[in-house]
Design a protein around this motif. Sequence first.
Motif, short mmCIF file in Angstrom:
data_model
loop_
_atom_site.label_atom_id
_atom_site.label_comp_id
_atom_site.label_asym_id
_atom_site.label_seq_id
_atom_site.Cartn_x
_atom_site.Cartn_y
_atom_site.Cartn_z
N GLU A 62 76.81 -47.87 -26.63
CA GLU A 62 76.40 -46.48 -26.46
C GLU A 62 77.14 -45.57 -27.43
OE1 GLU A 62 76.49 -43.08 -22.94
OE2 GLU A 62 76.48 -45.21 -22.41
N PHE A 66 75.31 -43.30 -30.35
CA PHE A 66 75.51 -41.85 -30.45
C PHE A 66 76.05 -41.47 -31.82
CE2 PHE A 66 75.57 -41.55 -25.66
CZ PHE A 66 74.53 -40.65 -25.57
N HIS A 75 67.32 -41.70 -33.85
CA HIS A 75 67.71 -42.38 -32.60
C HIS A 75 67.58 -43.89 -32.79
CE1 HIS A 75 67.54 -38.83 -29.65
NE2 HIS A 75 67.50 -38.34 -30.88
N SER A 224 70.58 -44.66 -22.34
CA SER A 224 70.29 -43.59 -23.29
C SER A 224 68.95 -43.77 -23.99
CB SER A 224 71.42 -43.52 -24.34
OG SER A 224 71.54 -44.75 -25.01
N ALA A 259 73.20 -40.67 -18.23
CA ALA A 259 72.00 -40.50 -19.06
C ALA A 259 70.77 -41.17 -18.46
CB ALA A 259 72.26 -41.04 -20.47
#
Length: 330
Positions: A62, A66, A75, A224, A259
Motif C-alpha cells: 500500500e 501511494f 493509480h 485501496s 480505505a
Amino acid sequence: MARKSADSIWSSVCQQTLRKEINPLTFNTWFTNAKPYLSSERTFGLAVPNEIAMEYIGQHREQIEFALRDATRIHYDLEIAVRPDGSIPSKEELERQYDATFNGNGSFQIGRLNPDYSFSTFIVGSSNSFAHAASVAVASMESPGNYNPLFLYGGSGLGKTHLMHAIGNQVRRDFPNKRVVYVQSEQFVNEFITCIQKNDFEAFRNHYRLADMLLIDDIQFIESKERMQVEFFYTFNALYESGKNIILTCDKPPQSLAALTDRLRTRFISGLTIDIQPPDYETRIAILKNLCRSHGVDIEPDVIEYIASNITSNVREIEGAFKTISALQT
C-alpha cells in the motif's frame, strides 16, 4: 523506452518517499535489489530474487502504491515477480502470463492449498484456540451460516493462512462434491486486472461466484483498489445470499481498513471476526517440540527454552530459528 521509464519512476519513488519512510535495514536488504518494470499501463512491476524478498516488499504494498501515485499521478497496481536470475519479465512473457490466467475452458485456475496445513499440525494455545475452534466448525459444514463470513486477522506468521488452508483441505477431503476456491489476494487482484485488459469479466465472475466455499488470503490488498472493491462486493453478495461460505484473512480488523468502502466493511463485520495473538511461552515450546518430532531432529531442552524465550512475535520466526539450528546440527 518502457524499461527506462520504469527505472526513472522507481528511482524517484525510492529517493523521495520510500527511503525516508522505510527502516534503513529493511530498505537496503530488500528494496535495493528490486528491478522495476511496467507490466501494463496500470500495473507497475518489481522483479525480486526470491520469495522472501517478495514477502517483505509485499508488506509495504500500500505504501509503494501511494508513493507511485504521488510521483506519477497514475493509480498503479503493484505486481511482484520472483526472478532468481535477476531478469525482468519480457513483453512476450507478460503476454503469456495474461493468457495463462485462463485455462483451456476459459475459466480461472483454482489456487493450490498446502497439504501440510491441517488441523492436526496446528498447535493450539490460548492465543489461537478460539480461531482454531471456529475454523474446525466451519470445515464441518454443519451450520454454514453461523460463522459467515469467518474473518481471521492478526500479524504476519501467526497461523491465519495455516487455518485457512486447513479448512479448505478438510472440506475438499470430506465433501469432494463441494467446490472450494482458494486464492491469495494478490492473485485475485492480478486476475481482475487481466479481465480489465481483456474487457472480459464473465469467466472471472463465474469462477468465484459459483464456489461453495471461497477462501481469500490477505484481503487487505484490495483496500485501496476501488474497482476491485466494487467487483468483490457483488461477488460477496452472490455467495452470501446463496448460503456459501466465505473465509477471509487480514493483517488488521475490518474496522481498521480505512480505505475500504463502508458496505464491504459492514459485511466483513457481520460474521465472526477473530483476532489471533502471538503465541504464549507454553505454545512456543509446544511448537518447537512438534517441529522436532515431525522433522526427526533432537534439540537440547535448554536450546528450545532459549528460542521460546527470545522469539515471541510470531510462529514463522520460530520456524526459521528451528531450521537454522537443524542445519547447524547436520
